[in-house]
Scaffold this active site. Sequence first.
Site, PDB file in Angstrom:
ATOM      1  N   PRO A   1     -17.151  -1.683 -10.642  1.00 29.17           N
ATOM      2  CG  PRO A   1     -17.915  -2.945  -8.924  1.00 29.17           C
ATOM      3  CD  PRO A   1     -16.866  -2.152  -9.199  1.00 29.17           C
TER       4      PRO A   1
ATOM      5  CG  ASP B   1      -6.485  -8.139 -31.786  1.00 30.06           C
ATOM      6  OD1 ASP B   1      -5.797  -9.193 -32.316  1.00 30.06           O
ATOM      7  OD2 ASP B   1      -6.092  -7.189 -31.268  1.00 30.06           O
TER       8      ASP B   1
ATOM      9  NE  ARG C   1      -3.136  -7.012 -27.860  1.00 22.12           N
ATOM     10  CZ  ARG C   1      -3.976  -6.996 -28.926  1.00 22.12           C
ATOM     11  NH1 ARG C   1      -4.906  -6.286 -29.099  1.00 22.12           N
ATOM     12  NH2 ARG C   1      -3.630  -7.700 -29.784  1.00 22.12           N
TER      13      ARG C   1
ATOM     14  CD  GLU D   1     -18.548  -2.340   0.471  1.00 21.58           C
ATOM     15  OE1 GLU D   1     -19.492  -2.618  -0.469  1.00 21.58           O
ATOM     16  OE2 GLU D   1     -17.791  -3.363   0.633  1.00 21.58           O
TER      17      GLU D   1
END
Length: 278
Positions: free
Chosen positions: A122, A206, A191, A149
């Site tokens: 993150p 897209d 993809r 962590e």
Amino acid sequence: MRLDVVTIFPEYLDPLRHALLGKAIEQGILTVGVHDLRGWATDVHKSVDDSPYGGGPGMVMKPEVWGPALDDVAAGTTEGQVLESSLPHLDKPRHDDVEGVTARAYDAGEDSDLPLLIVPTPAGKPFTQADAQAWSNEEHIVFACGRYEGIDQRVVDDAAQRYRVREVSIGDYVLIGGEVAVLVIAEAIVRLIPGVLGNRRSHEEDSFSDGLLEGPSYTKPRVWRGLEVPPVLFSGNHALVDRWRRDQALLRTQAVRPELLNHVALTPQDQAVLDSGR
Ligand code: 6GU
């Protein structure tokens, strides 16, 4: 393309065998190796983490385990568990295979012999469609899944000797570990490999590829539960349909992701549509 994933939860990566990725494996376009990090643990308890220097909650993953694991995977001296496709039905033609359309790759953003190491966190740089396009040209991508962590930062710093390292986030929220992020990133990349989706047009239109979100889509029946398909879609006028689709994309983007419009080249006609939507 070869993907290697190092994780303490190998079974979490099983979805990579299914659907589109399974088809790519079946076609020989993709190989996926999954490696149990505990295979590199050295103590009897197979421990992979320890308490953080400086104190605080949680555990940090150990450099003496991660270092050799990433060395071996970079060197290709460890196969891991090679995933088998869940779907052996290559004989069936796909609905999006278009005859006369040749598979074309996206431009590679950079050039290097080192494999790419993706570390989902993150605290990373946001993963984007542009990353997916650039990385769809890679021969070898390794994913290092941290839990708890995170991983001792020296592992990431040292890995730069053997890899081009990218720490990436898939959004502004916190997952328990990197495994689900790997599923997301791998699917977005694979993809786009030529020959995996039937034709390039299907991803050139897209959401994000032109900087806009895609507008709504419809199929039969023409009226369903009293709701009608927009009549312009039966007009047979391709220019009119294209213009309507662009208008819908502009209005949806303005409504839900207005900040994306700052990076889109708008024609005077586009601007007029947006002004009418306010
Ligand atoms: Cl890439 N990893 C983890 N553990 N949490 C996340 C993330 C990645 N992206 C957003 N949250």
